[in-house]
Design an enzyme around this catalytic site. Structure first.
Site, mmCIF file in Angstrom:
data_model
loop_
_atom_site.group_PDB
_atom_site.id
_atom_site.type_symbol
_atom_site.label_atom_id
_atom_site.label_comp_id
_atom_site.label_asym_id
_atom_site.label_seq_id
_atom_site.Cartn_x
_atom_site.Cartn_y
_atom_site.Cartn_z
ATOM 1 N N GLY A 133 0.804 -1.211 0.000
ATOM 2 C CA GLY A 133 0.000 0.000 0.000
ATOM 3 C C GLY A 133 0.835 1.257 0.000
ATOM 4 O O GLY A 133 0.411 2.298 0.521
ATOM 5 N N SER A 215 4.391 -5.742 -2.730
ATOM 6 C CA SER A 215 4.516 -4.317 -2.994
ATOM 7 C C SER A 215 5.316 -3.645 -1.878
ATOM 8 O O SER A 215 6.442 -4.034 -1.615
ATOM 9 C CB SER A 215 3.123 -3.707 -3.181
ATOM 10 O OG SER A 215 3.202 -2.428 -3.757
#
Length: 524
Positions: A133, A215
């Site tokens: 995120g 991520s």
């Protein structure tokens, strides 16, 4: 005879009820006596507090361990930490990455555990999941990170958790010591400690812990490897689409200073008075500002404690935990970040700065023949942000004499995963497949098969990170100029291959790395 039939029927009903009705399970931990539930062979413990609430005077302080002897219910996923979504892309990002949106609260430092039941017998391998995120949003409470399938099907213990994000977790503030600015990473370290202290109570082996993230979470795994040594509280790392390379050591407090003024704290930057004022501002007010049109950008800083200026240099100098790694990227990592962009030169100018004078649109188009400008932008984002950094990490790891590197590229595309036209194998679309939390009502049989194949391979690495995790998946060898005698890049789920025996197709890494020869010069 009738009595025997009744007894048999009662036994059958009891077995069925045991599979569908929750049975309380109590575990003793440093966080208290936790009352979780067992359903269908998996015991789950949700909303376990591992740190004191980071509110009031503890806002922007390193996490303080929470300890208790009290009894706590642990059956409900906790709230997410306060989220920040870039104003220009809020609806798009929230739909992709925060759906359904869980409740938010500044008091958010909780973890969750899923473990095969019963919690006795030989201790099992453990995986700690770190969500992504951009260090701005994300939570371990999203349904896609439910560890039930992993724990049940692969016989491992799964831990997810929250860490502070955006201005709460990475404030880039002059008002607190530099070494305390990456608070979200300090939260992660406290979770690693908690697991070492408590995971045996859940049937987990503290000496068989693997970190796994996607991520920004993948980057967090990489940073944990870089800041630990041979005594690391984990023995392997799995990195899905995200590794750090080099970062500026310059400190930029502009976003934090603008934020302070916006919420009415006009005291001098760096002063105790301003920090006192800011700690009194309601979290809801802060969220309203950070998610507004002038919300600012907050993130990692180089503190040389939790994050460093050159990842590759630390690998080369053996300044890291020398653990096995499994890492890779998506065929279409760039599509979600380039959606709607069509002006290649404008994109290059904004992304590359002065380098766009050399790598202008006509030059970059030559790197990606046959693609239109929108597709070129997506490919550049993929390569510069994910594929080429992953290559550099894997190459440097092997060339520095560190064994047990497994590299992949993921190409699975299914009709029900195409969240927008041309999404392809987009950034994070593999997560649902890996966790077994894909939409069973819309998934094809091939999707279910790939989920089982992929999950087993990653679990095999968790169980023994020194051997091939799947058929056809060899240890990675960068070779000479990207060419090796044997192909060692694992191409996952390309061309419809999803079965355990063929979902990995070995490829020469040069088959996907062409433009990296150019981008590596900029990334180094």
């Amino acid at each position: 005879m009738q009595r025997a039939l009744l007894l048999s029927a009662s036994f059958l009903v009891a077995r069925i009820l045991a599979q569908i009705l929750p049975v309380p399970v109590i575990v003793s931990t440093t966080s208290g006596q936790l009352v979780g539930v067992e359903v269908d062979g998996v015991a789950s413990f949700k909303g376990v507090r591992f740190a004191q609430p980071p509110v009031g005077l503890l806002r922007w302080e390193p996490p303080t361990p929470f300890t208790s002897n009290l009894l706590f219910g642990a059956t409900t996923l906790p709230p997410a930490c306060v989220q920040q979504f870039a104003f220009a892309n809020q609806a798009f990002d929230e739909n992709l990455f925060n759906n359904p949106p869980p409740p938010e609260d500044e008091d958010c430092l909780f973890l969750n555990v899923w473990a095969p039941a019963p919690l006795t017998g030989p201790l099992k391998p453990v995986v700690i999941w770190i969500f992504g995120g951009s260090f701005n949003f994300g939570t371990g409470s999203l349904p896609i990170y439910d560890g039930t399938s992993f724990a049940k099907n692969q016989d491992i213990v799964v831990v997810t958790f929250n860490y502070r994000t955006n201005v709460f977790g990475f404030p880039e503030s002059p008002d607190i010591p530099v070494q305390q600015n990456n608070l979200g990473l300090l939260d992660q370290e406290l979770v690693f400690t908690w697991v070492q202290q408590n995971i045996a109570q859940f049937g987990g082996d503290k000496d068989q812990v693997t970190l796994m993230g996607q991520s920004a979470g993948s980057g967090a795994v990489a940073l944990a490897i870089l800041r630990h040594g041979t005594d690391a509280p984990f023995r392997a790392g799995i990195m899905l689409s995200g590794v750090p390379l080099s970062s500026s050591t310059a400190l930029n407090f502009s976003s934090f200073n603008a934020f302070a003024l916006a919420v009415g704290c006009t005291e001098a930057p760096g002063s105790a008075a301003r920090l006192q004022c800011l700690r009194a501002v309601p979290a809801a007010t802060i969220r309203s500002y950070t998610n507004g049109p002038s919300g600012g950008s907050f993130g990692l800083i180089v503190d040389n404690v939790t994050a460093f200026d050159s990842a590759l240099q630390r690998i080369q100098n053996n300044q890291l935990a020398p653990v096995p790694i499994l890492l890779g990227s998506m065929q279409d990592d760039g599509t979600v970040f380039s959606y709607g962009l069509t002006d290649l030169q404008a994109f290059l100018d904004s992304s590359l700065g002065a380098a766009s004078l050399l790598l202008s649109a006509p030059v970059v188009r030559l790197l990606y023949p046959g693609l239109n400008d929108s597709e070129v932008i997506a490919a550049v984002v993929r390569d510069v942000g994910f594929r080429c950094p992953t290559k550099l990490w894997a190459d440097t790891y092997v060339q520095s004499g560190l064994p047990n590197v497994f590299r992949y590229t993921y190409g699975a595309v299914f009709p029900d995963t195409q969240v927008f036209p041309g999404a392809g194998a987009w950034h994070s679309s593999e997560v649902r497949i890996l966790f077994g939390t894909y939409n069973t009502s819309s998934a094809t049989p091939a999707e279910a098969t790939l989920s089982a194949s992929l999950q087993a391979a990653f679990a095999n690495f968790v169980k023994d990170p020194t051997v091939s995790p799947a058929q056809n998946w060899s240890q990675y060898d960068p070779g000479l100029l990207g060419i090796t005698l044997a192909p060692t890049l694992a191409a996952i789920a390309y061309n419809g291959n999803v079965d355990p025996g063929n979902f990995v197709q070995p490829e020469q890494q040069s088959s996907i790395n062409g433009p990296c020869a150019v981008w590596d010069l900029a990334l180094n």
